[in-house]
Design an enzyme around this catalytic site. Structure first.
Site, PDB file in Angstrom:
ATOM      1  N   LYS A 110       0.889  -1.175   0.000  1.00 57.60           N
ATOM      2  CA  LYS A 110       0.000   0.000   0.000  1.00 57.60           C
ATOM      3  C   LYS A 110       0.923   1.219   0.000  1.00 57.60           C
ATOM      4  O   LYS A 110       1.451   1.606   1.037  1.00 57.60           O
ATOM      5  CB  LYS A 110      -0.894  -0.013   1.238  1.00 57.60           C
ATOM      6  CG  LYS A 110      -2.176   0.820   1.137  1.00 57.60           C
ATOM      7  CD  LYS A 110      -2.001   2.275   0.794  1.00 57.60           C
ATOM      8  CE  LYS A 110      -1.634   3.127   1.999  1.00 57.60           C
ATOM      9  NZ  LYS A 110      -1.450   4.576   1.588  1.00 57.60           N
ATOM     10  N   GLY A 125      -4.415   3.369  -2.350  1.00 57.90           N
ATOM     11  CA  GLY A 125      -5.510   3.776  -1.475  1.00 57.90           C
ATOM     12  C   GLY A 125      -5.014   4.690  -0.384  1.00 57.90           C
ATOM     13  O   GLY A 125      -3.819   4.997  -0.319  1.00 57.90           O
ATOM     14  N   GLY A 132      -4.395   5.812   3.673  1.00 53.27           N
ATOM     15  CA  GLY A 132      -3.915   5.127   4.863  1.00 53.27           C
ATOM     16  C   GLY A 132      -5.004   4.590   5.774  1.00 53.27           C
ATOM     17  O   GLY A 132      -5.017   3.391   6.083  1.00 53.27           O
ATOM     18  N   PRO A 133      -5.915   5.449   6.227  1.00 49.71           N
ATOM     19  CA  PRO A 133      -6.903   4.971   7.199  1.00 49.71           C
ATOM     20  C   PRO A 133      -7.866   3.912   6.649  1.00 49.71           C
ATOM     21  O   PRO A 133      -8.550   3.253   7.424  1.00 49.71           O
ATOM     22  CB  PRO A 133      -7.681   6.247   7.575  1.00 49.71           C
ATOM     23  CG  PRO A 133      -6.763   7.373   7.231  1.00 49.71           C
ATOM     24  CD  PRO A 133      -5.975   6.910   6.040  1.00 49.71           C
ATOM     25  N   GLU A 171       9.877   1.949  10.513  1.00 48.66           N
ATOM     26  CA  GLU A 171      10.901   2.966  10.229  1.00 48.66           C
ATOM     27  C   GLU A 171      10.201   4.301  10.409  1.00 48.66           C
ATOM     28  O   GLU A 171       9.377   4.686   9.580  1.00 48.66           O
ATOM     29  CB  GLU A 171      11.397   2.839   8.785  1.00 48.66           C
ATOM     30  CG  GLU A 171      12.208   1.599   8.497  1.00 48.66           C
ATOM     31  CD  GLU A 171      13.587   1.634   9.129  1.00 48.66           C
ATOM     32  OE1 GLU A 171      14.063   2.725   9.500  1.00 48.66           O
ATOM     33  OE2 GLU A 171      14.190   0.558   9.255  1.00 48.66           O
ATOM     34  N   CYS A 173      13.956  11.279   6.395  1.00 50.24           N
ATOM     35  CA  CYS A 173      13.831  10.933   7.816  1.00 50.24           C
ATOM     36  C   CYS A 173      15.172  11.005   8.534  1.00 50.24           C
ATOM     37  O   CYS A 173      15.229  11.282   9.714  1.00 50.24           O
ATOM     38  CB  CYS A 173      13.177   9.572   7.984  1.00 50.24           C
ATOM     39  SG  CYS A 173      13.818   8.329   6.892  1.00 50.24           S
ATOM     40  N   GLU A 175      10.067  16.424  14.509  1.00 57.14           N
ATOM     41  CA  GLU A 175      10.443  16.302  13.100  1.00 57.14           C
ATOM     42  C   GLU A 175       9.587  17.273  12.277  1.00 57.14           C
ATOM     43  O   GLU A 175       8.366  17.231  12.327  1.00 57.14           O
ATOM     44  CB  GLU A 175      10.194  14.861  12.644  1.00 57.14           C
ATOM     45  CG  GLU A 175      10.605  14.616  11.221  1.00 57.14           C
ATOM     46  CD  GLU A 175      10.546  13.140  10.845  1.00 57.14           C
ATOM     47  OE1 GLU A 175       9.486  12.528  10.978  1.00 57.14           O
ATOM     48  OE2 GLU A 175      11.588  12.615  10.414  1.00 57.14           O
TER      49      GLU A 175
HETATM   50  P1  NAP Z   1       1.968   8.854   7.342  1.00 55.84           P
HETATM   51  O1  NAP Z   1       0.549   9.253   7.406  1.00 55.84           O
HETATM   52  O2  NAP Z   1       2.563   8.131   8.471  1.00 55.84           O
HETATM   53  O3  NAP Z   1       2.105   7.971   6.001  1.00 55.84           O
HETATM   54  C1  NAP Z   1       2.912   6.840   5.796  1.00 55.84           C
HETATM   55  C2  NAP Z   1       2.094   5.726   5.162  1.00 55.84           C
HETATM   56  O4  NAP Z   1       1.142   5.220   6.102  1.00 55.84           O
HETATM   57  C3  NAP Z   1       1.267   6.162   3.958  1.00 55.84           C
HETATM   58  O5  NAP Z   1       1.189   5.114   3.024  1.00 55.84           O
HETATM   59  C4  NAP Z   1      -0.066   6.437   4.598  1.00 55.84           C
HETATM   60  O6  NAP Z   1      -1.142   6.490   3.705  1.00 55.84           O
HETATM   61  C5  NAP Z   1      -0.170   5.288   5.570  1.00 55.84           C
HETATM   62  N1  NAP Z   1      -1.149   5.475   6.640  1.00 55.84           N
HETATM   63  C6  NAP Z   1      -1.643   6.647   7.119  1.00 55.84           C
HETATM   64  N2  NAP Z   1      -2.539   6.397   8.110  1.00 55.84           N
HETATM   65  C7  NAP Z   1      -2.606   5.052   8.257  1.00 55.84           C
HETATM   66  C8  NAP Z   1      -3.352   4.178   9.101  1.00 55.84           C
HETATM   67  N3  NAP Z   1      -4.210   4.634  10.016  1.00 55.84           N
HETATM   68  N4  NAP Z   1      -3.159   2.851   8.981  1.00 55.84           N
HETATM   69  C9  NAP Z   1      -2.294   2.366   8.084  1.00 55.84           C
HETATM   70  N5  NAP Z   1      -1.587   3.129   7.239  1.00 55.84           N
HETATM   71  C10 NAP Z   1      -1.722   4.457   7.329  1.00 55.84           C
HETATM   72  O7  NAP Z   1       2.854  10.084   7.017  1.00 55.84           O
HETATM   73  P2  NAP Z   1       2.385  11.427   6.270  1.00 55.84           P
HETATM   74  O8  NAP Z   1       1.062  11.890   6.784  1.00 55.84           O
HETATM   75  O9  NAP Z   1       2.417  11.179   4.836  1.00 55.84           O
HETATM   76  O10 NAP Z   1       3.522  12.424   6.748  1.00 55.84           O
HETATM   77  C11 NAP Z   1       3.398  13.045   8.022  1.00 55.84           C
HETATM   78  C12 NAP Z   1       4.733  13.132   8.730  1.00 55.84           C
HETATM   79  O11 NAP Z   1       5.307  11.845   8.862  1.00 55.84           O
HETATM   80  C13 NAP Z   1       5.793  13.926   8.010  1.00 55.84           C
HETATM   81  O12 NAP Z   1       5.667  15.281   8.208  1.00 55.84           O
HETATM   82  C14 NAP Z   1       7.058  13.341   8.600  1.00 55.84           C
HETATM   83  O13 NAP Z   1       7.347  13.945   9.810  1.00 55.84           O
HETATM   84  C15 NAP Z   1       6.702  11.914   8.828  1.00 55.84           C
HETATM   85  N6  NAP Z   1       7.215  11.049   7.741  1.00 55.84           N
HETATM   86  C16 NAP Z   1       8.290  10.283   7.993  1.00 55.84           C
HETATM   87  C17 NAP Z   1       8.791   9.469   6.998  1.00 55.84           C
HETATM   88  C18 NAP Z   1       9.977   8.599   7.227  1.00 55.84           C
HETATM   89  O14 NAP Z   1      10.619   8.157   6.272  1.00 55.84           O
HETATM   90  N7  NAP Z   1      10.330   8.257   8.458  1.00 55.84           N
HETATM   91  C19 NAP Z   1       8.220   9.457   5.734  1.00 55.84           C
HETATM   92  C20 NAP Z   1       7.087  10.244   5.505  1.00 55.84           C
HETATM   93  C21 NAP Z   1       6.595  11.017   6.530  1.00 55.84           C
HETATM   94  P3  NAP Z   1      -1.512   7.923   3.057  1.00 55.84           P
HETATM   95  O15 NAP Z   1      -0.473   8.186   2.070  1.00 55.84           O
HETATM   96  O16 NAP Z   1      -2.833   7.731   2.470  1.00 55.84           O
HETATM   97  O17 NAP Z   1      -1.513   8.919   4.185  1.00 55.84           O
END
Ligand code: NAP
Ligand code: MG
Length: 462
Positions: free
Chosen positions: A170, A201, A203-204, A245, A279, A369
């Site tokens: 996903k 799709g 995340g939620p 990660e 990250c 972050e």
């Molecule tokens: P995120 O929501 O954690 O997204 C990462 C992945 O998880 C995406 O595929 C996302 O789908 C999915 N996801 C979101 N909610 C979920 C749920 N309830 N259950 C299962 N999967 C779920 O991150 P983001 O909102 O894109 O970014 C927010 C912050 O996260 C950034 O500002 C940064 O600080 C951090 N971040 C860290 C990394 C890293 O490499 N460590 C990478 C990206 C972001 P969707 O794409 O549909 O949201």
């Protein structure tokens, strides 16, 4: 604008169960460049079933044959290298040169590495009167972020396939087109149906359904700490393996004997790269008080040079988040010496390369972050103070140490609570284990360590 249909499930592009779509936006000009299906729990279930059905065959496939399929996958990715770079630039906004070398080039190399490792890894060993087999964990649910779209996919999928696992991916909703190119490469490489499956799709919905699916044996997630914590809880309740990660707030520690100009310039470049959406970025620069003013001046000059060079951040929400952090930093007493919260351009989700000075360890911009082109510079009194500050966050993903001699830098690095440290500008090594201490995560990716995440052991006694 192109409407992309279907999801890659059980070896074919199949229509989605529902009719909802995700709009993919180019963050450089805010135009919708395409749509992809928004998968539901039904699609996830179909994909997991396909992966489960393919598991006995793939896990029993001799490693040499798995290696050959992975080599074909590497070649299929390499054949699409330019298309991958252009697609990442279109949906993430990174400059094309960076997309070519990093977003396309690096994962192709990593895929090649795992093709080689699958052929040579010892999946069976003798220990006293036992034979220990390293067997695949099973069906892997991979959930990836948008910041390095193909790298994050390959860093999970290639070692999982090398181990003999099957995969349901996903990808992030912001960067699904790169994920579709990857699925096309898998198809061309001739992997058996169901070994790799793609469900686009949000995340939620799709992500959560994948993490919760009872027939997924291991969930591998990269993204925010908030979502990672939830996924860890879901996996824990189901006694399912999990790899996380998460974020970082890595320290770039410049010790007094270091080449200050080089350490500051490389440090600024590290933060501005990929518009700060990395990250492992060294977002806290730690400088001795006697060199502080000079370092701040050098950093401000360096950051100004990135104004025209960096791309936008990924979306409007991320831009708002980054601006809020800059404003919060100033409100808590930091001094703006480059950039700021304003809009540098009329269109696109751009943020000016920003440097905050006089940042103190308890400030929000020193603890959380930001994930944007924002550097915080902190002052330390002596080495013990620097160590306390460097280790004083919930994170521990990466870092850097600069010193007059290497032994001094290594001694300091050994006391850092973090998974990686670059010594005097040491380059990123995609074969070295990557992952976090403390709340930066659970598990390791890349290299041989990345393969063992997808293996479990069975001992037979004779
Ligand atoms: P995120 O929501 O954690 O997204 C990462 C992945 O998880 C995406 O595929 C996302 O789908 C999915 N996801 C979101 N909610 C979920 C749920 N309830 N259950 C299962 N999967 C779920 O991150 P983001 O909102 O894109 O970014 C927010 C912050 O996260 C950034 O500002 C940064 O600080 C951090 N971040 C860290 C990394 C890293 O490499 N460590 C990478 C990206 C972001 P969707 O794409 O549909 O949201
Ligand atoms: Mg999200």
């Amino acid at each position: 604008m192109k409407a992309h249909d279907g999801m890659y499930i059980d070896g074919a592009w199949r229509p989605a169960a529902g009719r909802d779509v995700i709009e993919v936006v180019n963050p450089a000009d805010e135009r919708v460049i395409g749509t992809v299906p928004a998968g539901t729990a039904e699609d996830v279930d179909a994909a997991v079933r396909a992966a489960r059905a393919a598991l006995p065959g793939w896990s029993a496939t001799p490693p040499a044959e798995r290696a050959a399929r992975l080599a074909a996958l590497r070649d299929a990715l390499a054949a699409r290298e330019e298309e991958i770079a252009e697609t990442v630039t279109a949906e993430l906004g990174s400059p094309l040169a960076f997309s070519r070398t990093v977003h396309a080039g690096m994962p192709i190399a990593v895929a090649g590495f795992y093709a080689g490792l699958a052929a040579t890894y010892v999946f069976e060993e003798k220990v006293g009167n036992s034979t220990v087999y390293h067997e695949p964990v099973g069906v892997v649910g991979a959930i990836t972020p948008w910041n390095y779209p193909l790298h994050q996919i390959v860093a999970k999928t290639a070692p999982a396939l090398a181990a003999g696992c099957t995969v349901v991916l996903k990808p992030a909703e912001d960067t699904p087109l790169t994920a579709r190119l990857f699925a096309g490469a898998v198809d061309e490489a001739g992997l058996p149906a169901g070994v790799f499956n793609l469900v686009t799709g949000v995340g939620p919905v799709a992500g959560q359904a994948l993490a919760e699916h009872p027939d997924v044996d291991l969930v591998s997630f990269t993204g925010s700490t908030a979502v990672g914590r939830r996924i860890g809880a879901i996996a824990g309740a189901a006694v399912k393996k999990v790899a996380l990660e998460l974020g970082g707030k890595s320290a770039n520690v410049i010790l007094p004997g270091a080449d200050l100009a080089r350490a500051v310039n490389v440090g600024v470049a590290n933060v501005m790269s990929n518009s700060g959406q990395t990250c492992s970025a060294w977002t806290r620069m730690l400088v001795h008080r006697d060199q502080y003013d000079e370092a701040v001046a050098l950093a401000a000059t360096a950051a100004a040079k990135y104004g025209e060079r960096i791309g936008p951040v990924v979306n409007a929400k991320q831009r708002a988040r980054v601006r809020d952090y800059i404003e919060k930093g100033v409100a808590e007493g930091a001094r703006l010496v480059a950039g700021g919260p304003g809009s540098p351009r009329e269109r696109g989700y751009f943020v000016s390369p920003t440097v905050l000075a006089d940042v103190t360890p308890e400030m929000t911009v020193a603890q959380e972050e930001i994930f944007g082109p924002v550097l915080s510079i902190l002052r330390y009194d002596d080495e013990e103070d620097a160590l306390r500050i460097a280790n004083g966050t919930v994170y521990g993903l990466a870092g850097a140490v600069w010193a007059g001699d290497e032994a001094e830098a290594v001694a300091f690095a050994r006391r850092l609570d973090t998974g990686q440290v670059d010594i005097n500008g040491g380059r990123f090594n995609p074969l070295a284990p990557f992952g976090g201490y403390k709340q930066s995560g659970v598990g390791r990716e890349l290299g041989t360590h990345g393969l063992t995440e997808y293996l479990q052991t069975k001992s037979l006694q004779f």
